[in-house]
Design an enzyme around this catalytic site. Sequence first.
Site, mmCIF file in Angstrom:
data_model
loop_
_atom_site.group_PDB
_atom_site.id
_atom_site.type_symbol
_atom_site.label_atom_id
_atom_site.label_comp_id
_atom_site.label_asym_id
_atom_site.label_seq_id
_atom_site.Cartn_x
_atom_site.Cartn_y
_atom_site.Cartn_z
ATOM 1 N N GLU A 231 0.866 -1.283 0.206
ATOM 2 C CA GLU A 231 0.035 0.148 -0.100
ATOM 3 C C GLU A 231 1.205 1.083 0.089
ATOM 4 O O GLU A 231 1.712 1.583 0.838
ATOM 5 C CB GLU A 231 -0.870 -0.111 1.295
ATOM 6 N N CYS A 265 -3.277 7.705 5.024
ATOM 7 C CA CYS A 265 -3.311 6.946 3.955
ATOM 8 C C CYS A 265 -4.606 7.503 2.815
ATOM 9 O O CYS A 265 -4.287 7.456 1.449
ATOM 10 C CB CYS A 265 -3.225 5.457 4.106
#
Length: 462
Positions: A231, A265
């Site tokens: 990620e 994020c």
Amino acid sequence: MTETVKLITPVDGSIYAERPIATDQAVNAAVERAKAAQEKWAQVPIVERGKYMLAMLEALVAMTDEIVPEIAWQMGRPVRYGGEFGGVKERTNYMVEIAEAALKSVPASNPKDGFRRYVKKDPLGVVMVIAPWNYPYLTAVNTIVPALMAGNTVILKHAAQTLLVGERFQQAFDKVGLPKGVFQNVVLNHAQTEKLLGSGKIDHVNFTGSVGGGRAIEKAAAGTFMTLGLELGGKDPAYVLPDAKMDHAVANLVDGAFYNSGQCCCGIERVYVHEKVYDEFVEGFIAETKNYVVGNPLDQETTMGPMAQARFADLIREQKAEALRKGAKAHINMKVANDKAGSPYLAPEVLTEVDHQMSVMREESFGPIVGIMKVRNDEEAIALMNDSPYGLTASIWTRDTEQAVAIGNRVETGTVFMNRCDYLDPALVWTGVKNTGKGAGLSAIGYDNLTRPKSFHLREAI
């Protein structure tokens, strides 16, 4: 002289913690323990593994009073927001709850008389988790719990900025009597990490971090045939339609942009607003942003602490300066003590009159700055949302669910939100597209990424 990792606190720039880096011999020993423990751990019934996870969770939550100020000292999040254990509980409980069903063997879809045919889900082996500092418990638990539930053993290397988090996980697992070698926290430098990944002794790595870091992981792992979960960067957009509930959209998008000093994020980094409600939205967004109190994260009145490192704040200052040179307008200009080059303390900023020639609208910021653009229609909004090298989440603000679905179907992203943002639902897979990375976490699909299929084709004796 023993090499160490120094944790420099953003609160005052002092050394908050320092730990020796593991010797190569210690790293090799940890890997051997993990490999030896994995075979036995895989034989432990899933229900029993779940009991260990829930006990670990309880032990971790019991440390809350110590952990909350630790997080503030390590990466700057204000103590008023407590720990991350609401999300840690939700994700741990859910992944434990679905484990038996998710890991169950899958029978062949076309039964045949005289045969037993199915696909079993075997653990991968040794899983390495390289966890980030921004949500140090939440991001780590996303892989640690399902990896262990699937029968793997785990080696955790936490970010240098949040060294103590890895130790807290180790303390919690040790307290509940998890068998030795099943979970191990290690302190490594970059060279050791790359060497370990290239050794062929790790079966899967999950990394959360920068695009550059992801490329380094892929390069280090090349030729080992290990599986990867990456990620990486994000530049998450929001689109506000004319029928949006305006006060709800404003409050949630401001929070989505600036919570955790924008170091999320899936935080909101760019907002596209339909021209019919643009002025109203911008006015409300600016007013809401001005309510933030920037300061020492150990003070209860502080709602925005320093960024984790001064260089992160300086990047935001550079993006703002470039945008202003190219014609953007800044609306907050909040005066904050120590807000200067080389300081991690930084006020939130809202920019209008921005465009995609400005880095603030296309390159990851990961900080408390957001650009707001006026759009004429859905087509323009979709084109702008897709004009990014990243794709983690996108949020659509409207009362029309079908329209949100239609727009979401055309947005290049891993998750589509409607009337919410900056959230991770453990029942839904967490994934991204383009430079955001590869692989998938949480949900039943997350278990598929932490296991390997093994087919059984059994014919009855004739």
